[in-house]
Scaffold this motif. Structure first.
Motif, mmCIF file in Angstrom:
data_model
loop_
_atom_site.group_PDB
_atom_site.id
_atom_site.type_symbol
_atom_site.label_atom_id
_atom_site.label_comp_id
_atom_site.label_asym_id
_atom_site.label_seq_id
_atom_site.Cartn_x
_atom_site.Cartn_y
_atom_site.Cartn_z
ATOM 1 N N GLY A 1 0.863 -1.163 0.000
ATOM 2 C CA GLY A 1 0.000 0.000 0.000
ATOM 3 C C GLY A 1 0.900 1.213 0.000
ATOM 4 O O GLY A 1 1.456 1.589 1.026
ATOM 5 N N CYS A 2 1.088 1.827 -1.164
ATOM 6 C CA CYS A 2 2.123 2.843 -1.340
ATOM 7 C C CYS A 2 1.597 4.232 -1.008
ATOM 8 O O CYS A 2 0.439 4.552 -1.277
ATOM 9 C CB CYS A 2 2.618 2.800 -2.787
ATOM 10 N N GLY A 3 2.461 5.061 -0.445
ATOM 11 C CA GLY A 3 2.108 6.434 -0.131
ATOM 12 C C GLY A 3 3.009 7.431 -0.838
ATOM 13 O O GLY A 3 4.216 7.227 -0.943
ATOM 14 N N LYS A 4 2.389 8.509 -1.331
ATOM 15 C CA LYS A 4 3.142 9.594 -1.966
ATOM 16 C C LYS A 4 2.208 10.774 -2.156
ATOM 17 O O LYS A 4 1.043 10.593 -2.534
ATOM 18 C CB LYS A 4 3.695 9.150 -3.322
ATOM 19 N N GLY A 5 2.715 11.972 -1.889
ATOM 20 C CA GLY A 5 1.942 13.169 -2.148
ATOM 21 C C GLY A 5 0.618 13.213 -1.416
ATOM 22 O O GLY A 5 -0.363 13.762 -1.925
ATOM 23 N N GLY A 6 0.573 12.647 -0.212
ATOM 24 C CA GLY A 6 -0.658 12.633 0.559
ATOM 25 C C GLY A 6 -1.634 11.554 0.156
ATOM 26 O O GLY A 6 -2.706 11.429 0.764
ATOM 27 N N GLN A 7 -1.295 10.753 -0.857
ATOM 28 C CA GLN A 7 -2.174 9.678 -1.323
ATOM 29 C C GLN A 7 -1.620 8.346 -0.824
ATOM 30 O O GLN A 7 -0.810 7.716 -1.497
ATOM 31 C CB GLN A 7 -2.273 9.686 -2.848
ATOM 32 N N SER A 8 -2.050 7.929 0.341
ATOM 33 C CA SER A 8 -1.508 6.727 0.964
ATOM 34 C C SER A 8 -2.456 5.552 0.796
ATOM 35 O O SER A 8 -3.679 5.712 0.835
ATOM 36 C CB SER A 8 -1.258 6.964 2.452
ATOM 37 N N GLY A 9 -1.861 4.365 0.609
ATOM 38 C CA GLY A 9 -2.636 3.147 0.489
ATOM 39 C C GLY A 9 -2.953 2.754 -0.935
ATOM 40 O O GLY A 9 -3.819 1.904 -1.165
ATOM 41 N N LEU A 10 -2.239 3.322 -1.904
ATOM 42 C CA LEU A 10 -2.456 2.943 -3.296
ATOM 43 C C LEU A 10 -1.922 1.532 -3.525
ATOM 44 O O LEU A 10 -0.802 1.207 -3.154
ATOM 45 C CB LEU A 10 -1.745 3.924 -4.226
ATOM 46 N N SER A 11 -2.719 0.688 -4.162
ATOM 47 C CA SER A 11 -2.350 -0.720 -4.340
ATOM 48 C C SER A 11 -1.204 -0.875 -5.331
ATOM 49 O O SER A 11 -1.254 -0.334 -6.439
ATOM 50 C CB SER A 11 -3.559 -1.515 -4.835
ATOM 51 N N VAL A 12 -0.193 -1.624 -4.923
ATOM 52 C CA VAL A 12 0.950 -1.917 -5.780
ATOM 53 C C VAL A 12 1.381 -3.361 -5.554
ATOM 54 O O VAL A 12 1.025 -3.987 -4.555
ATOM 55 C CB VAL A 12 2.154 -0.978 -5.504
ATOM 56 N N GLY A 13 2.156 -3.887 -6.472
ATOM 57 C CA GLY A 13 2.809 -5.169 -6.304
ATOM 58 C C GLY A 13 4.314 -4.983 -6.396
ATOM 59 O O GLY A 13 4.796 -4.022 -6.998
ATOM 60 N N CYS A 14 5.066 -5.870 -5.791
ATOM 61 C CA CYS A 14 6.522 -5.834 -5.942
ATOM 62 C C CYS A 14 7.050 -7.252 -5.815
ATOM 63 O O CYS A 14 6.401 -8.119 -5.230
ATOM 64 C CB CYS A 14 7.186 -4.899 -4.939
#
Length: 466
Positions: free
Chosen positions: A435-448
């Motif tokens: 759950g990635c965070g950047k620019g105040g937008q936290s919890g964006l779904s990502v895979g790695c």
């Protein structure tokens, strides 16, 4: 599910047609969403909620200046269009540089392969969290606190742009987080994990073994000696590799980080050697079935697979249309927003290191004294510097895995760490917990993901060397 008006596309097309001549670029996004949030702490449910929302945002660009307006009353849509246009015209004083993309007319539904969480009752989801809480507490009387958090969200979006795009997309995302903290006197240890899915509710409902393992790690760690702080050759497992490639390198590959920072742009110059010839790093939403996967980004650019490092050399970076236009490069489909409250910014999708050819057992050969680190508890990055806490770790002695140790943190410079990779394992694991965070937008779904790695000269924190 909460729905958008049946005539939503006609409404957007009409507004685009009437206002497109007022600015260089105009985009309108509508969104309908619903979701569940449950938090269990100790033996008490602290949060139990279901929510629905309808809203949207407008983005306008004029002479390089951006205007943005978000709203949750569709009746005010035309006013919001006018507000975004007015803001863009007020601040724009340069040239609008947006890399061209072909207009898209499409409907995309990210498919589920199992149960839809929207068809599972709130009582069942609550019961699942309580079940996992009971497992965590049952492992040992030394478990002091536990927490379980469940979340799901379903989104349907419609995007219309002045370039001629009319795009509808929908998906469902789910996540389960669980942690146990064990205590023995003043000594405290935590075991935690996160699991996510865009495929099926069953991916979150069959985790008994993993939940028990997290609590057991916390208990077992109480009796372990701390690692002696030093600089070691380290072998990390695929989970830590995925965290490293996302946090320590992936964010540096996001082009908005570079074009706004001349020093970083110089450091991240295309053609620069960063690692061994065996090193291949990619990011892409076109990889199917992962939490960062989609067909089009939030600007309507088709998903791609972008090679960032090829044979150890930087060959690409991640772009929105604006960053690609400003740097004279090609859009990669990496403009993403968390929801309608925010504008799209450059974000990773699924980021990974390709497997190498070294058998995992051979990664330990020749290491007189080192550390084998697995899983993760947390971490932080600051530019090119990183610090990660391993979930569990062992000493390596004379090429063999030896005694387990606790309190292992790995720190370093991302670029130096890439250069210090000595061998790349032939294994691989996808981690869907991001759950990635950047620019105040936290919890964006990502895979790695990635393979095991052997890296020399890693600073390992723990108990000071006497």
């Amino acid at each position: 599910m909460t729905t958008l008006p049946a005539n939503a596309k006609d409404l957007l097309a009409d507004l685009i047609a009437r206002y497109r001549s007022h600015v260089d670029y105009l985009a309108i996004r509508l969104e309908a969403a619903e979701g569940t949030d449950i938090l269990l702490r100790g033996n008490k449910i602290e949060t139990l909620s279901e929510g629905i929302s309808i809203g949207g945002h407008v983005r306008a660009c004029h002479k390089g200046g951006w205007g943005f307006a978000s709203f949750n009353r569709l009746a005010t849509l035309e006013e919001q269009v006018e507000a975004a246009i007015a803001a863009a015209r007020l601040v724009g004083d340069e040239e609008t540089l947006l890399a061209p993309v072909d207009p898209i007319q499409d409907i995309c539904i990210f498919p589920l392969v199992g149960s839809d969480p929207r068809q599972i009752s709130l009582a069942q989801k609550k019961g699942l969290c309580q079940h996992y809480g009971e497992i965590l507490r049952s492992v040992s009387s030394q478990i002091a606190t536990v927490s379980v958090r469940y979340g799901d969200s379903a989104q349907r979006t419609i995007l219309a742009t002045s370039d001629g795009t009319m795009l509808e997309q929908s998906w469902v995302d789910m996540e389960m987080r669980y942690a146990a903290t064990a205590r023995n006197g003043d000594r405290v240890q935590t075991g935690r994990e996160t699991t996510g899915s865009r495929k099926a509710y069953e991916d979150l409902s069959g985790l008994d073994t993993q939940v028990r393992s997290a609590a057991q790690r916390a208990v077992d760690s109480l009796a372990l000696p701390p690692v002696k702080g030093n600089t070691y050759t380290v072998v990390i497992d695929p989970v830590l590799t995925g965290l490293f490639v996302h946090e320590a390198f992936g964010h540096l590959s996001e082009a908005d980080m570079a074009y706004e920072n001349p020093d970083l742009l110089e450091t991240m110059s295309i053609g620069r050697q960063f690692g061994p010839k065996e090193l291949q790093i990619f990011d892409g939403a076109a990889s199917e079935g992962h939490r960062g996967s989609y067909d089009y980004d939030d600007e309507g650019t088709p998903a791609t697979t972008t090679q960032l490092i090829k044979d150890g050399v930087l060959v690409g970076r991640l772009h929105s249309r604006e960053t690609a236009g400003k740097l004279g490069e090609t859009p990669t489909g990496n403009a993403r927003c968390l929801n309608y409250h925010y504008p799209p910014i450059v974000r990773m999708t699924n980021t990974w290191i390709e497997p190498g050819k070294t058998p995992v057992a051979d990664l330990f050969d020749g290491i007189r004294e080192g550390v084998y680190a697995c899983n993760w508890l947390g971490g932080m990055t600051n530019g090119e510097m990183f610090t990660f806490a391993a979930g569990e770790a062992w000493m390596i002695r004379d090429g063999k895995i030896a005694e387990p140790v606790r309190d292992v943190t790995l720190s370093g410079n991302a670029f130096k760490t890439l250069a210090n990779i000595e061998a790349i394992g032939n294994d691989f694991f996808w981690d869907e917990s991001g759950g990635c965070g950047k620019g105040g937008q936290s919890g964006l779904s990502v895979g790695c993901g990635g393979p095991s790695l052997r890296v020399r000269n890693v600073v390992v924190g723990g108990e000071a060397v006497e």
